[in-house]
Design a protein around this motif. Structure first.
Motif, short mmCIF file in Angstrom:
data_model
loop_
_atom_site.label_atom_id
_atom_site.label_comp_id
_atom_site.label_asym_id
_atom_site.label_seq_id
_atom_site.Cartn_x
_atom_site.Cartn_y
_atom_site.Cartn_z
N THR A 79 0.83 -1.20 0.00
CA THR A 79 0.00 0.00 0.00
C THR A 79 0.86 1.25 0.00
OG1 THR A 79 -1.75 -1.17 1.19
CG2 THR A 79 -1.81 1.24 1.25
N ILE A 80 1.91 1.25 0.81
CA ILE A 80 2.82 2.40 0.86
C ILE A 80 3.48 2.61 -0.50
CG2 ILE A 80 4.96 3.27 1.91
CD1 ILE A 80 4.05 1.69 4.47
N ALA A 81 3.81 1.52 -1.18
CA ALA A 81 4.40 1.64 -2.52
C ALA A 81 3.41 2.30 -3.49
CB ALA A 81 4.80 0.25 -3.03
N LEU A 82 2.15 1.89 -3.44
CA LEU A 82 1.13 2.50 -4.30
C LEU A 82 0.99 3.99 -4.01
CD1 LEU A 82 -1.68 -0.22 -4.13
CD2 LEU A 82 -0.20 0.27 -6.09
N ILE A 83 0.92 4.33 -2.75
CA ILE A 83 0.75 5.75 -2.38
C ILE A 83 1.95 6.57 -2.82
CG2 ILE A 83 0.46 7.36 -0.45
CD1 ILE A 83 -0.92 5.03 1.07
N THR A 84 3.14 6.03 -2.64
CA THR A 84 4.35 6.75 -3.04
C THR A 84 4.37 6.99 -4.54
OG1 THR A 84 5.55 5.69 -1.21
CG2 THR A 84 6.87 6.75 -2.93
N ALA A 85 3.99 5.97 -5.31
CA ALA A 85 3.95 6.12 -6.77
C ALA A 85 2.93 7.16 -7.19
CB ALA A 85 3.64 4.78 -7.42
N ALA A 86 1.83 7.27 -6.43
CA ALA A 86 0.79 8.24 -6.76
C ALA A 86 1.21 9.67 -6.40
CB ALA A 86 -0.49 7.89 -6.02
N LYS A 87 1.88 9.82 -5.26
CA LYS A 87 2.23 11.15 -4.77
C LYS A 87 3.56 11.67 -5.32
CE LYS A 87 1.29 12.36 -0.57
NZ LYS A 87 1.24 12.44 0.91
N TYR A 88 4.46 10.76 -5.65
CA TYR A 88 5.81 11.15 -6.09
C TYR A 88 6.19 10.39 -7.36
CZ TYR A 88 5.68 12.78 -1.27
OH TYR A 88 5.32 13.39 -0.09
N PRO A 89 5.44 10.59 -8.43
CA PRO A 89 5.67 9.81 -9.66
C PRO A 89 7.04 10.05 -10.29
CG PRO A 89 4.15 11.62 -10.07
CD PRO A 89 4.32 11.55 -8.59
N GLU A 90 7.65 11.18 -10.00
CA GLU A 90 8.95 11.48 -10.58
C GLU A 90 10.06 10.58 -10.03
OE1 GLU A 90 8.52 13.95 -6.87
OE2 GLU A 90 7.25 13.39 -8.56
N ARG A 91 9.80 9.92 -8.92
CA ARG A 91 10.82 9.09 -8.29
C ARG A 91 10.62 7.60 -8.54
NH1 ARG A 91 14.36 11.54 -5.42
NH2 ARG A 91 13.93 13.62 -4.59
N VAL A 92 9.43 7.21 -9.00
CA VAL A 92 9.09 5.79 -9.06
C VAL A 92 8.94 5.34 -10.51
CG1 VAL A 92 7.45 4.03 -8.32
CG2 VAL A 92 7.93 5.99 -6.82
N GLU A 93 9.73 4.34 -10.89
CA GLU A 93 9.71 3.82 -12.25
C GLU A 93 8.70 2.69 -12.42
OE1 GLU A 93 11.45 4.80 -14.97
OE2 GLU A 93 12.26 6.49 -13.85
N ALA A 94 8.45 1.93 -11.35
CA ALA A 94 7.51 0.81 -11.41
C ALA A 94 7.19 0.36 -9.99
CB ALA A 94 8.09 -0.35 -12.22
N VAL A 95 6.10 -0.36 -9.86
CA VAL A 95 5.67 -0.87 -8.55
C VAL A 95 5.29 -2.34 -8.67
CG1 VAL A 95 3.88 -0.77 -6.76
CG2 VAL A 95 4.85 1.35 -7.68
N ILE A 96 5.77 -3.13 -7.72
CA ILE A 96 5.27 -4.49 -7.50
C ILE A 96 4.58 -4.47 -6.15
CG2 ILE A 96 5.81 -6.94 -7.25
CD1 ILE A 96 8.29 -6.45 -8.98
N CYS A 97 3.28 -4.61 -6.19
CA CYS A 97 2.47 -4.59 -4.97
C CYS A 97 2.02 -6.01 -4.67
CB CYS A 97 1.26 -3.66 -5.17
SG CYS A 97 0.11 -3.66 -3.77
N GLU A 98 2.44 -6.53 -3.54
CA GLU A 98 2.09 -7.89 -3.14
C GLU A 98 1.11 -7.82 -1.97
OE1 GLU A 98 4.28 -12.03 -1.72
OE2 GLU A 98 5.18 -10.09 -1.24
N ALA A 99 -0.13 -8.23 -2.21
CA ALA A 99 -1.15 -8.32 -1.16
C ALA A 99 -1.39 -6.99 -0.46
CB ALA A 99 -0.76 -9.40 -0.13
N GLY A 100 -1.36 -5.90 -1.23
CA GLY A 100 -1.64 -4.59 -0.65
C GLY A 100 -3.13 -4.36 -0.45
N HIS A 101 -3.45 -3.28 0.27
CA HIS A 101 -4.84 -2.92 0.53
C HIS A 101 -5.10 -1.49 0.07
CE1 HIS A 101 -4.05 -6.13 3.49
NE2 HIS A 101 -5.32 -6.45 3.29
N ILE A 102 -6.27 -1.28 -0.51
CA ILE A 102 -6.67 0.08 -0.87
C ILE A 102 -7.93 0.52 -0.13
CG2 ILE A 102 -5.55 0.01 -3.13
CD1 ILE A 102 -8.35 -0.50 -4.36
N PHE A 103 -8.57 -0.41 0.58
CA PHE A 103 -9.72 -0.10 1.43
C PHE A 103 -9.85 -1.23 2.45
CE2 PHE A 103 -11.19 -2.12 -2.50
CZ PHE A 103 -11.87 -3.23 -2.02
#
Length: 227
Positions: A79-103
């Motif tokens: 979840t933290i990886a997803l949020i970071t990619a959303a808020k700081y896209p200039e720093r993140v090239e890709a995300v592998i999210c394993e069993a994350g939660h969005i709600f």
């Protein structure tokens, strides 16, 4: 990034194997209150604690001058990886999210309550102490009490997903005891970048521990294809 009871040590050799197979540098760290990090000042957390963890991750990447990160996170870490990619896209090239939660889901809360019962009735505290020392009680309360609070039921980060423009791989066990496949489907359908899912039949909440070679192979394929 590790999960709500995790640490660098609990990843075992998975990060090193992923780094070697992809020829990428690797950074793994214990969040505040976990593993070998300093203790949390309190077990009380705000509803947006994972959003704040994403801000801290961005600060860390800034401090280390990292601008092209591929984030791999499990559970809370996903979840933290997803949020970071959303808020700081200039720093993140890709995300592998394993069993994350969005709600928050009922199955998640059941998993938390089951873990709390295990904490009270089994040797779970002693097993966690091996990795977290005298921080165990605080971090366990931080997880269980936050997720089961009334004001946390409405926590939801779907509004951020449209801001994720980098490639995304969402890995989840079909038998995940902490989340349904709705977490996967609603994530991959709402991000703006290329997104794919990898559902592993018969596997629970920690695929990288239950079937490490399968997760490693799929992650390497994703990273090598994108870069």
């Amino acid at each position: 990034m590790h999960d709500s009871l995790g640490s660098v040590q609990l990843w075992r050799d998975f990060p090193a194997k992923l780094s070697l197979a992809t020829e990428c540098n690797m950074l793994a760290y214990d969040r505040l209150g976990y593993g070998k990090s300093h203790p949390m000042p309190t077990h009380e957390r705000p509803v947006n604690y994972m959003e704040l963890e994403a801000d801290l991750l961005n600060d860390l990447l800034t401090e280390l001058n990292i601008h092209n990160a591929v984030l791999f996170g499990h559970s809370d870490g996903g979840t933290i990886a997803l949020i970071t990619a959303a808020k700081y896209p200039e720093r993140v090239e890709a995300v592998i999210c394993e069993a994350g939660h969005i709600f928050v889901e009922e199955v998640t809360l059941k998993g938390v309550y089951d873990a709390w019962e295990a904490y009270k009735t089994t040797n779970l505290p002693e097993r966690l102490q091996k990795y977290h020392g005298d921080k165990v009680e605080t971090l366990f309360k931080a997880w269980t009490e936050t997720w089961t609070r009334d004001d946390y039921r409405s926590w939801n980060i779907e509004y951020l997903l449209k801001n994720i423009t980098c490639p995304l791989l969402f890995i989840q066990g079909e038998a995940d005891e902490y989340g349904t496949l709705d977490q996967v489907e609603k994530t991959v359908s709402q991000v703006s970048g290329n997104a794919e899912k990898y559902i592993i039949p018969g596997i629970g909440h920690t695929p990288h521990k239950e079937v490490p070679e399968i997760v490693l192979e799929r992650s390497v394929k994703f990273i090598n294809r994108e870069f």
